[in-house]
Motif scaffolding. Structure first.
Motif, PDB file in Angstrom:
ATOM      1  N   ARG A   9     -27.378 -37.637   1.254  1.00 36.79           N
ATOM      2  CA  ARG A   9     -26.988 -37.486   2.527  1.00 36.79           C
ATOM      3  C   ARG A   9     -26.624 -36.033   2.881  1.00 36.79           C
ATOM      4  O   ARG A   9     -26.424 -35.210   1.903  1.00 36.79           O
ATOM      5  N   PRO A  12     -30.493 -36.727  -5.292  1.00 33.12           N
ATOM      6  CA  PRO A  12     -28.934 -36.446  -4.488  1.00 33.12           C
ATOM      7  C   PRO A  12     -28.772 -35.045  -3.979  1.00 33.12           C
ATOM      8  O   PRO A  12     -29.479 -34.122  -4.149  1.00 33.12           O
ATOM      9  N   SER A  50     -34.383 -37.870   1.795  1.00 32.12           N
ATOM     10  CA  SER A  50     -33.742 -37.523   0.737  1.00 32.12           C
ATOM     11  C   SER A  50     -34.679 -37.860  -0.414  1.00 32.12           C
ATOM     12  O   SER A  50     -34.717 -36.970  -1.300  1.00 32.12           O
ATOM     13  N   ASP A 110     -23.648 -36.819  -3.933  1.00 34.68           N
ATOM     14  CA  ASP A 110     -24.074 -37.900  -3.344  1.00 34.68           C
ATOM     15  C   ASP A 110     -25.372 -38.501  -3.626  1.00 34.68           C
ATOM     16  O   ASP A 110     -26.270 -37.693  -3.146  1.00 34.68           O
ATOM     17  N   ASP A 111     -25.328 -39.466  -4.216  1.00 38.90           N
ATOM     18  CA  ASP A 111     -26.636 -40.116  -4.815  1.00 38.90           C
ATOM     19  C   ASP A 111     -27.636 -40.416  -3.775  1.00 38.90           C
ATOM     20  O   ASP A 111     -28.822 -40.646  -3.765  1.00 38.90           O
ATOM     21  N   ASP A 112     -27.098 -40.688  -2.520  1.00 37.18           N
ATOM     22  CA  ASP A 112     -27.997 -41.180  -1.386  1.00 37.18           C
ATOM     23  C   ASP A 112     -28.812 -39.804  -0.835  1.00 37.18           C
ATOM     24  O   ASP A 112     -29.608 -40.044   0.080  1.00 37.18           O
ATOM     25  N   THR A 147     -29.401 -43.964   9.184  1.00 41.14           N
ATOM     26  CA  THR A 147     -30.170 -44.513   7.858  1.00 41.14           C
ATOM     27  C   THR A 147     -30.406 -43.207   7.159  1.00 41.14           C
ATOM     28  O   THR A 147     -30.500 -42.202   7.335  1.00 41.14           O
ATOM     29  N   VAL A 148     -30.182 -43.512   5.646  1.00 38.60           N
ATOM     30  CA  VAL A 148     -30.556 -42.597   4.695  1.00 38.60           C
ATOM     31  C   VAL A 148     -32.010 -41.956   4.741  1.00 38.60           C
ATOM     32  O   VAL A 148     -32.232 -40.656   4.458  1.00 38.60           O
TER      33      VAL A 148
END
Length: 174
Positions: free
Chosen positions: A15, A46, A42, A11-13, A36-37
């Motif tokens: 999370r 990822p 993060s 998950d590149d965000d 919100t990320v």
């Protein structure tokens, strides 16, 4: 990414693994409540989840946390969302299209039930090419402004190597 036995989810965000899983397993089909990320801390890194079929475990790397272990089966719903499920026979074909250079069949379905003590009804539109689900749209029937779209942005078929399924971070499989 999967070779049929191993998988690597990224998950590149960044999370949390719990949020990634909740997006797929929520009863209404609309994923987890948005947040919100940036709040997850993060810092552009990822989240990565890798399975080891020999042990039946998955190792989870989340930004800013020590890696942790869980049964690999816990994360199979995330991998399965990329493939047409066996229950798709209840879907109604509604047209054709194209995504990622592949011809697709468009399907529609509706699911009703109860979650958190409240009735719901969700409309789905699916875009499938062969065994792959390339797009899923879900919309709350009572509140059409509540919706989610999940799309595959890249797909490559072929031989998946051990390097493809290896973490970019150090881990020992114990």
């Amino acid at each position: 990414m999967t070779d049929g036995r191993h998988f690597r989810i990224q998950d590149d965000d960044g999370r949390s693994a719990q949020d990634v899983l909740a997006d797929v397993t929520g009863a209404r089909g609309l994923g987890a409540a948005a947040h919100t990320v940036a709040a997850s801390g993060s810092a552009g890194r990822p989240t990565e989840i890798l399975s080891d079929p020999a042990t039946g475990l998955a190792v989870v790397h989340e930004p800013g946390r020590a890696h942790w272990w869980a049964p690999a089966t816990r994360f199979l719903p995330v991998v399965r969302q990329l493939f047409v499920p066996s229950t798709f026979s209840a879907w109604q074909p509604v047209g054709t299209g194209a995504r990622l250079g592949r011809l697709t069949t468009e399907f529609a379905s509706e699911v009703s039930g109860e979650a958190d003590g409240r009735a719901y009804s969700t409309r789905f539109r699916w875009s499938a090419a062969g065994p792959y689900l390339l797009s899923r749209q879900a919309q709350d029937c009572a509140s059409p402004g509540i919706s989610v779209t999940v799309e595959v942005t890249d797909i490559a078929e072929g031989v998946v190597t051990a390097a493809d399924l290896t973490s970019r971070r150090a881990v020992s499989w114990r």
